[in-house]
Design an enzyme around this catalytic site. Structure first.
Site, PDB file in Angstrom:
ATOM      1  N   ILE A  62      -1.893 -14.459  16.675  1.00 32.42           N
ATOM      2  CA  ILE A  62      -1.575 -15.650  15.893  1.00 32.42           C
ATOM      3  C   ILE A  62      -2.797 -16.246  15.199  1.00 32.42           C
ATOM      4  O   ILE A  62      -2.673 -16.941  14.192  1.00 32.42           O
ATOM      5  CB  ILE A  62      -0.884 -16.711  16.786  1.00 32.42           C
TER       6      ILE A  62
ATOM      7  N   SER B 247       4.465 -14.132  18.055  1.00 30.84           N
ATOM      8  CA  SER B 247       5.374 -13.231  18.773  1.00 30.84           C
ATOM      9  C   SER B 247       6.399 -13.985  19.609  1.00 30.84           C
ATOM     10  O   SER B 247       7.457 -13.439  19.942  1.00 30.84           O
ATOM     11  CB  SER B 247       4.585 -12.268  19.655  1.00 30.84           C
TER      12      SER B 247
ATOM     13  N   ASP C 288      -2.744 -17.325  27.471  1.00 33.16           N
ATOM     14  CA  ASP C 288      -3.065 -18.730  27.710  1.00 33.16           C
ATOM     15  C   ASP C 288      -2.278 -19.227  28.927  1.00 33.16           C
ATOM     16  O   ASP C 288      -1.054 -19.122  28.957  1.00 33.16           O
ATOM     17  CB  ASP C 288      -2.686 -19.549  26.478  1.00 33.16           C
TER      18      ASP C 288
ATOM     19  N   THR D 110     -10.454  -4.739  27.359  1.00 35.08           N
ATOM     20  CA  THR D 110     -10.422  -6.003  26.630  1.00 35.08           C
ATOM     21  C   THR D 110     -11.672  -6.831  26.898  1.00 35.08           C
ATOM     22  O   THR D 110     -12.296  -6.739  27.952  1.00 35.08           O
ATOM     23  CB  THR D 110      -9.197  -6.849  27.028  1.00 35.08           C
TER      24      THR D 110
END
Length: 252
Positions: free
Chosen positions: A97, A130, A152, A227
């Site tokens: 986003i 999403s 989050d 990641t």
């Protein structure tokens, strides 16, 4: 005057974009109104923009391949890059986003394609929300893997509705996942880990993978190593909490 290397957004030795030029807030409010193009239906998603070598815009060939892996909130794209060579025959997309982060992933993939012409043609990224638009991108039963890595936590109870794993959203994820498809979640927040595990455990269309299946799945190891957030947790000696579940057919 020769331009200093520090003024370039790309690393001259690797050809990859520098993250410091694309930094953004760690998370974004998924319930706020953001403006970006969204396909009206999965059939209107333009594959030629994302996978130009596999879907040439000038070609009349009807390529039947469709996206099978989706990394929700893909961050800087580390998992996508790792998965690309592990599953070279699968199309994958990251959904993010934050605009700056999305731009970084686009530049990263472009640079990797340039320096490795035969690789990384199967990954792409799209800026979208999403939590609102998953059905706009994927048909029923299209996906084989979905990833939700270090989302989050939205600690305040009043904000739990913003969490990317919830009973309501699992209905949508179950719709887009094929039977046998797998949903991967991981966090370094124990309470969120219990929340995500509880949501999946209580949903009638998901079942947990066995310990043996987890051990034999090469993707599981990437959840912490591929990641940026996972690497940070590992450097700090932190704990992670995984919930990995398989999409099953509903019992009659």
């Amino acid at each position: 005057m020769i331009e200093k290397e520090t003024t370039s957004t790309f690393n001259k030795s690797t050809g990859l974009p520098r993250k410091r030029f694309y930094r953004a807030r760690a998370h974004s409010n998924p319930l706020s109104d953001s403006h970006f193009p969204v396909p009206l239906s999965p059939s209107q998603f333009d594959y030629s923009l994302h996978y130009p070598q596999l879907f040439p815009a000038s070609s009349d060939d009807d390529n039947p391949k469709r996206i099978q892996f989706a990394d929700i909130g893909c961050g800087f794209g580390g998992l996508l890059v790792a998965l690309s060579t592990l599953f070279p025959d699968k199309l994958m997309i990251g959904m993010e986003i934050r605009d700056k982060v999305t731009e970084y992933v686009k530049e990263r993939i472009s640079a990797l394609r340039t320096t490795n012409p035969s690789q990384y043609q199967n990954i792409s990224v799209v800026r979208t929300n999403s939590m609102k638009y998953i059905p706009n991108y994927f048909e029923k039963g299209q996906l084989m893997k979905m990833f939700f890595l270090f989302p989050d936590p939205h600690f305040k109870e009043k904000n739990h509705r913003r969490r990317v794993i919830s009973p309501h959203l699992l209905d949508e994820y179950a719709y887009t996942l094929a039977v046998g498809g797998i949903i991967y979640t991981i966090t370094d927040v124990e309470e969120l880990g219990e929340w995500m595990k509880g949501c999946l455990e209580n949903h009638p269309m998901f079942e947990a993978l066995t310990e043996e299946e987890l051990e034999n799945d090469p993707v599981v190891k990437l959840l912490t190593s591929a990641t940026e957030e996972g690497q940070k947790v590992a450097r700090n000696g932190g704990q992670t909490f995984q919930a990995i579940y398989r999409r099953i057919a509903p019992s009659l």
